[in-house]
Design a protein around this motif. Structure first.
Motif, PDB file in Angstrom:
ATOM      1  N   VAL A 245       1.305  -0.075  12.444  1.00 60.20           N
ATOM      2  CA  VAL A 245       1.775  -1.364  11.945  1.00 60.20           C
ATOM      3  C   VAL A 245       1.174  -1.543  10.557  1.00 60.20           C
ATOM      4  O   VAL A 245      -0.045  -1.592  10.404  1.00 60.20           O
ATOM      5  CB  VAL A 245       1.352  -2.533  12.860  1.00 60.20           C
ATOM      6  N   GLY A 246       2.024  -1.594   9.550  1.00 59.43           N
ATOM      7  CA  GLY A 246       1.516  -1.719   8.191  1.00 59.43           C
ATOM      8  C   GLY A 246       2.606  -2.141   7.226  1.00 59.43           C
ATOM      9  O   GLY A 246       3.711  -2.488   7.632  1.00 59.43           O
ATOM     10  N   PHE A 247       2.289  -2.113   5.948  1.00 54.99           N
ATOM     11  CA  PHE A 247       3.234  -2.526   4.921  1.00 54.99           C
ATOM     12  C   PHE A 247       3.176  -1.496   3.789  1.00 54.99           C
ATOM     13  O   PHE A 247       2.182  -0.758   3.643  1.00 54.99           O
ATOM     14  CB  PHE A 247       2.901  -3.921   4.392  1.00 54.99           C
ATOM     15  N   PRO A 248       4.236  -1.403   2.985  1.00 52.66           N
ATOM     16  CA  PRO A 248       4.237  -0.443   1.878  1.00 52.66           C
ATOM     17  C   PRO A 248       3.088  -0.717   0.913  1.00 52.66           C
ATOM     18  O   PRO A 248       2.878  -1.856   0.489  1.00 52.66           O
ATOM     19  CB  PRO A 248       5.596  -0.677   1.208  1.00 52.66           C
ATOM     20  N   VAL A 249       2.338   0.339   0.593  1.00 48.67           N
ATOM     21  CA  VAL A 249       1.174   0.184  -0.281  1.00 48.67           C
ATOM     22  C   VAL A 249       1.248   1.193  -1.424  1.00 48.67           C
ATOM     23  O   VAL A 249       1.910   2.224  -1.333  1.00 48.67           O
ATOM     24  CB  VAL A 249      -0.149   0.378   0.500  1.00 48.67           C
ATOM     25  N   THR A 250       0.555   0.875  -2.495  1.00 48.48           N
ATOM     26  CA  THR A 250       0.426   1.778  -3.625  1.00 48.48           C
ATOM     27  C   THR A 250      -0.933   2.467  -3.571  1.00 48.48           C
ATOM     28  O   THR A 250      -1.858   2.008  -2.881  1.00 48.48           O
ATOM     29  CB  THR A 250       0.552   1.016  -4.953  1.00 48.48           C
ATOM     30  N   TRP A 251      -1.050   3.538  -4.323  1.00 45.22           N
ATOM     31  CA  TRP A 251      -2.310   4.275  -4.371  1.00 45.22           C
ATOM     32  C   TRP A 251      -3.451   3.360  -4.832  1.00 45.22           C
ATOM     33  O   TRP A 251      -4.545   3.366  -4.267  1.00 45.22           O
ATOM     34  CB  TRP A 251      -2.165   5.461  -5.331  1.00 45.22           C
ATOM     35  N   ASP A 252      -3.195   2.550  -5.849  1.00 45.83           N
ATOM     36  CA  ASP A 252      -4.263   1.754  -6.453  1.00 45.83           C
ATOM     37  C   ASP A 252      -4.805   0.672  -5.532  1.00 45.83           C
ATOM     38  O   ASP A 252      -5.975   0.294  -5.655  1.00 45.83           O
ATOM     39  CB  ASP A 252      -3.764   1.115  -7.757  1.00 45.83           C
TER      40      ASP A 252
END
Length: 288
Positions: free
Chosen positions: A33-40
């Motif tokens: 269960v999560g959300f789209p994330v960026t590397w930073d």
């Protein structure tokens, strides 16, 4: 819709050898269960969901970030095969570099403090699948399982409900957390705000400044603005009506803005909508 708007819930289905005469089986917990994330934005301690560079089958796996530099993550991925999330053993630490990360169309993530706070879901994001089992027939398919889980995630009310939401056939949805169920039944708006805060924390949340001016009689003019002072909504409300009804009305009518998944309603004295008593009227809500 609901508290996980903007998030992804990943489920694995196990198909029995006698399928389609028996339904697919859901794991007791969601695979992720999560959300789209960026590397930073990923930090040490976060959970991420991607394909390990060492994977032989190309399947995404859940992993815990243990170290981070400008170009590399150290991740302990967790093996599958157990329905109990805590029983899944962690694999040896593995490197994930920025180039490998960028090969993915999307990487999901969540902070270590993210909590699933939902009447129909357990702490791992799993739901009771008795509703599927009770009505299963060989004419059904994966699409029915997907529709069932979508209704469970989006509509926290337990009991018999149509699946899909605009359908005519009803399925059973079991409450899994009595305390959260009571929170929802007592004040759905406050529960929704709390559930989003516990999972997303401040990610994608922007302040919405809400002020009230007196009109004739009990009528109040409610003005909603962003931090730049741009007016986003103006409505009228009865000062003796429920503050929670006004809060719900604001959240439903306020325009969607790119990059913002939820509004944090801030009153003129600095309090948030969550600080207003559940049974307060609109006029009481704007008083100190």
């Amino acid at each position: 819709q609901g508290p996980f708007q903007g998030a992804h819930l990943v489920y694995w289905l196990q198909y029995p050898t006698v399928y389609p005469f028996q339904p697919p089986k859901f794991d007791w917990s969601a695979h992720f269960v999560g959300f789209p994330v960026t590397w930073d934005e990923v930090e040490v301690g976060w959970w991420i969901f991607l394909i390990p560079a060492s994977a032989q089958d190309g399947r995404r796996m859940k992993g815990r970030v243990t170290q981070k530099t400008g170009q590399e993550l150290k991740v302990c991925f967790r093996e599958g095969g157990s329905e109990d999330e805590e029983e899944r053993p962690e694999m040896p630490e593995e490197s994930v570099d920025r180039e490998w990360w960028n090969c993915h169309d999307v990487v999901l993530g969540c902070s270590a403090e993210a909590v699933v706070h939902h009447p129909l879901l357990n702490a791992g994001g799993g739901a009771c699948a008795c509703g599927i089992r009770d009505v299963w027939s060989p004419s059904r398919s994966f699409a029915h399982c997907l529709a069932f889980m979508r209704v469970a995630v989006e509509d926290p009310q337990a009991g018999q409900k149509p699946v899909p939401r605009d359908g005519t056939e009803e399925m059973c949805f079991c409450g899994l957390d009595g305390d959260v169920t009571l929170e929802y039944e007592r004040d759905p708006t406050a529960w929704l705000s709390k559930a989003r805060r516990l999972f997303f924390h401040d990610r994608g949340v922007a302040p919405l400044c809400v002020a009230a001016d007196g009109l004739e009689g009990n009528l109040l003019r409610i003005v909603c603005s962003n931090l730049a002072g741009e007016e986003l909504l103006q409505i009228q409300a009865d000062g003796e009506s429920a503050f929670r009804h006004l809060e719900r009305q604001i959240r439903e009518q306020i325009p969607r803005v790119e990059g913002i998944s939820a509004w944090k309603i801030v009153l003129p004295d600095g309090r948030c909508a969550d600080d207003v008593p559940t049974d307060a009227t609109v006029r009481e809500g704007f008083r100190r």
